[in-house]
Enzyme design. Structure first.
Site, PDB file in Angstrom:
ATOM      1  N   ASP A 154       0.873  -0.799   0.101  1.00 20.23           N
ATOM      2  CA  ASP A 154       0.494  -0.112   0.184  1.00 20.23           C
ATOM      3  C   ASP A 154       0.773   1.222   0.098  1.00 20.23           C
ATOM      4  O   ASP A 154       0.201   2.392  -0.262  1.00 20.23           O
ATOM      5  CB  ASP A 154      -0.768   0.016   1.641  1.00 20.23           C
ATOM      6  CG  ASP A 154      -2.479  -0.484   1.169  1.00 20.23           C
ATOM      7  OD1 ASP A 154      -2.537  -0.837  -0.392  1.00 20.23           O
ATOM      8  OD2 ASP A 154      -2.087  -1.035   1.550  1.00 20.23           O
ATOM      9  N   HIS A 161     -10.196   8.905  -1.566  1.00 22.34           N
ATOM     10  CA  HIS A 161     -10.389   7.848  -0.955  1.00 22.34           C
ATOM     11  C   HIS A 161     -11.374   7.540   0.488  1.00 22.34           C
ATOM     12  O   HIS A 161     -11.093   7.312   1.085  1.00 22.34           O
ATOM     13  CB  HIS A 161      -9.492   6.492  -0.824  1.00 22.34           C
ATOM     14  CG  HIS A 161      -9.306   5.402  -0.439  1.00 22.34           C
ATOM     15  ND1 HIS A 161      -9.174   3.995  -1.402  1.00 22.34           N
ATOM     16  CD2 HIS A 161      -9.656   4.299   0.324  1.00 22.34           C
ATOM     17  CE1 HIS A 161      -9.662   2.612  -0.881  1.00 22.34           C
ATOM     18  NE2 HIS A 161      -9.965   3.364   0.604  1.00 22.34           N
ATOM     19  N   SER A 195     -13.924   2.323   5.366  1.00 22.70           N
ATOM     20  CA  SER A 195     -14.080   3.737   6.906  1.00 22.70           C
ATOM     21  C   SER A 195     -12.592   3.620   7.072  1.00 22.70           C
ATOM     22  O   SER A 195     -12.251   4.342   8.328  1.00 22.70           O
ATOM     23  CB  SER A 195     -14.438   1.956   7.706  1.00 22.70           C
ATOM     24  OG  SER A 195     -13.563   0.359   6.582  1.00 22.70           O
ATOM     25  N   MET A 222     -20.423   4.995   8.253  1.00 20.28           N
ATOM     26  CA  MET A 222     -21.473   6.736   7.247  1.00 20.28           C
ATOM     27  C   MET A 222     -22.912   6.806   7.190  1.00 20.28           C
ATOM     28  O   MET A 222     -23.731   7.097   7.399  1.00 20.28           O
ATOM     29  CB  MET A 222     -20.823   6.436   6.389  1.00 20.28           C
ATOM     30  CG  MET A 222     -21.040   8.321   6.590  1.00 20.28           C
ATOM     31  SD  MET A 222     -20.414   9.282   7.555  1.00 20.28           S
ATOM     32  CE  MET A 222     -19.122  10.223   6.548  1.00 20.28           C
ATOM     33  N   GLY A 227     -15.885   2.486   0.044  1.00 22.19           N
ATOM     34  CA  GLY A 227     -16.939   2.696  -0.154  1.00 22.19           C
ATOM     35  C   GLY A 227     -17.941   4.267   0.388  1.00 22.19           C
ATOM     36  O   GLY A 227     -19.215   4.536  -0.285  1.00 22.19           O
TER      37      GLY A 227
HETATM   38  P1  AMP Z   1     -15.029   0.750   2.684  1.00 16.28           P
HETATM   39  O1  AMP Z   1     -13.762   0.875   4.083  1.00 16.28           O
HETATM   40  O2  AMP Z   1     -14.468   1.279   1.574  1.00 16.28           O
HETATM   41  O3  AMP Z   1     -15.602  -0.586   2.591  1.00 16.28           O
HETATM   42  O4  AMP Z   1     -15.886   1.143   3.146  1.00 16.28           O
HETATM   43  C1  AMP Z   1     -16.885   1.220   4.421  1.00 16.28           C
HETATM   44  C2  AMP Z   1     -17.302   2.478   4.603  1.00 16.28           C
HETATM   45  O5  AMP Z   1     -18.524   3.031   3.351  1.00 16.28           O
HETATM   46  C3  AMP Z   1     -18.698   2.566   5.715  1.00 16.28           C
HETATM   47  O6  AMP Z   1     -18.665   4.243   6.572  1.00 16.28           O
HETATM   48  C4  AMP Z   1     -19.925   2.611   5.086  1.00 16.28           C
HETATM   49  O7  AMP Z   1     -20.760   2.812   5.979  1.00 16.28           O
HETATM   50  C5  AMP Z   1     -19.817   3.368   3.808  1.00 16.28           C
HETATM   51  N1  AMP Z   1     -21.060   2.846   3.164  1.00 16.28           N
HETATM   52  C6  AMP Z   1     -21.470   2.194   1.992  1.00 16.28           C
HETATM   53  N2  AMP Z   1     -22.187   2.179   1.655  1.00 16.28           N
HETATM   54  C7  AMP Z   1     -22.759   3.194   1.694  1.00 16.28           C
HETATM   55  C8  AMP Z   1     -23.534   4.411   1.519  1.00 16.28           C
HETATM   56  N3  AMP Z   1     -24.745   3.203   0.509  1.00 16.28           N
HETATM   57  N4  AMP Z   1     -24.226   5.866   2.192  1.00 16.28           N
HETATM   58  C9  AMP Z   1     -23.107   5.654   3.288  1.00 16.28           C
HETATM   59  N5  AMP Z   1     -22.236   5.539   3.531  1.00 16.28           N
HETATM   60  C10 AMP Z   1     -21.973   4.084   2.704  1.00 16.28           C
END
Ligand code: AMP
Length: 404
Positions: free
Chosen positions: A149, A207, A210, A283, A327
């Site tokens: 990374d 990016h 979470s 979120m 996300g």
């Molecule tokens: P990741 O680490 O890239 O998988 O992203 C996770 C984050 O994306 C978490 O805080 C989720 O709540 C947020 N997330 C995923 N889908 C949504 C959505 N439709 N609206 C708001 N936040 C989202």
């Protein structure tokens, strides 16, 4: 069929994907899965390309005590039941330290070097390395590749790589490494197909997941970003505070009597959206909440994305495009709309309908800066790096050797 296995091992979960190698080195995802619930209720789940379920099974806690055992369960399932025998394994490794500016074939020496960076990424590095070690012991002839990374950011200038501390600390590795490099590399490689002229210019990529960070790209190369020595710096995250005055850490130690390990757990697990809102690190839950503390946590997140965009635009001396990914960036139209308001001074204007549709281009024709939503695919990036090393001839494919 030749296949490449991609592994992303974390503290309580091993994620894996299998890619088939097709004509001209094209890669197609055949399945993805995860072994999670390590230490609580281990489960193996996997699905095929259309999301069709392939496995969903539970194991006793003692049968899968750790990450290496989780990898063994996944490997045995792939080998014994699906007859998948990969030609190489690509691993996500969070920290490559100062020397690795690209992916590398793994041997015992590489593992020993990477172990030294565990202190720099304590949540991820030991778990990234555990399956590598167990596979190296059990299948020493199977090529394994570490994809970092940090590697994508090693092109940064000295001013962006240093802290204002004595040079001896820099020499021993206290540097602004930056993270999420596989995601940013994916975007840098994808953008030329979407908007070739813009990809050659100055782009900020947000990016927002979470874990969250932002990166300034100039001509597709990383020149600056929000994360530094560890992935704690920069934007507020699910459970990490983001940028914080080092004096707060001193206060926790001297006035609150917290030990180094207590401070560590506090900063990695109890802050960010979770600690600030007192509700959730997710979120979606914060957006659904009527609670004032949830609203303030979201306000803070959006405000910090805006502030950091200003910093990165200064590093780039201008801006030609802004990209959302991960996300939150890919899925939350409302967060994107609010970030765009923070960027209005740069001439950013969203097209509300395209934003709600999650279109690739979400800015209006009146916007001075185009705004894109691009999903990043770190798994495919790892598979590509692994295959590229194989095709370079740097890796010997044992199956092809024995066939010849
Ligand atoms: P990741 O680490 O890239 O998988 O992203 C996770 C984050 O994306 C978490 O805080 C989720 O709540 C947020 N997330 C995923 N889908 C949504 C959505 N439709 N609206 C708001 N936040 C989202």
């Amino acid at each position: 069929m030749d296949t490449i296995l991609v592994v992303d091992a974390g503290p309580s979960c091993v994620k894996f994907q299998v890619y088939s190698v097709e004509g001209e080195g094209r890669l197609r995802q055949q399945l993805k899965g995860r072994v999670d619930g390590l230490g609580s209720g281990p489960r193996l789940r996997a699905s095929g390309p259309g999301g069709n379920p392939l496995a969903h099974r539970a194991y006793p806690i003692e049968a899968v005590p750790d990450v290496a055992a989780g990898m063994d369960i996944a490997g045995a399932w792939l080998r014994d039941e699906l007859r998948i025998d990969p030609i190489a394994i690509g691993h996500r490794v969070v920290h490559g330290g100062p020397d690795h500016d690209r992916s590398v074939l793994i041997d015992h020496g590489v593992v020993a070097r990477l172990e030294r960076f565990t202190a720099l990424a304590p949540l991820h590095q030991p778990h990234n390395l555990a399956p590598i070690r167990s596979i190296l012991a059990r299948f020493p002839m199977l090529p394994q590749v570490a994809c970092f990374d940090t590697a994508f950011h090693r092109t940064r200038a000295a001013v962006a790589d240093h802290y204002a501390i004595p040079h001896r600390l820099y020499a021993e590795g206290v540097r602004r490494y930056g993270f999420h490099g596989l995601s940013y590399e994916w975007i840098a490689k994808t953008l030329p197909r979407i908007a070739p002229k813009i990809a050659a210019g100055r782009v900020i990529v947000a990016h927002l997941g979470s874990e969250a960070s932002m990166c300034a790209l100039s001509g597709g190369r990383s020149v600056e970003g929000t994360m530094g020595f560890t992935a704690l710096d920069g934007l507020p995250m699910g459970t990490g505070p983001g940028q914080i005055d080092a004096g707060v850490v001193l206060y926790l130690i001297s006035e609150k009597g917290m030990s180094a390990s207590k401070v560590h757990d506090f900063l990695y697990r109890d802050c960010g959206l979770k600690g600030f809102s007192g509700i959730s690190n997710d979120m979606r839950e914060l957006e659904a909440s009527e609670d004032a503390s949830a609203k303030l946590a979201i306000d803070y997140f959006v405000y910090r994305v805006g502030l950091n965009a200003g910093m990165l635009a200064a590093a780039l001396q201008g801006l030609d495009a802004f990209v959302f990914t991960a996300g939150i960036g890919e899925n939350s139209a409302s967060i994107r709309a609010r970030v765009a308001e923070q960027l209005a001074w740069l001439g950013v204007k969203l097209d509300a309908a395209e934003n709600v549709r999650h279109s690739q281009l979400i800015s209006s024709s009146a916007s001075l800066i185009p705004v894109y939503v691009v999903s990043s695919d770190e798994g495919l990036m790892i598979a590509r790096h692994t295959l590229a090393l194989l095709m370079d001839g740097n890796l010997k494919n044992p199956r092809h050797e024995s066939a010849s």
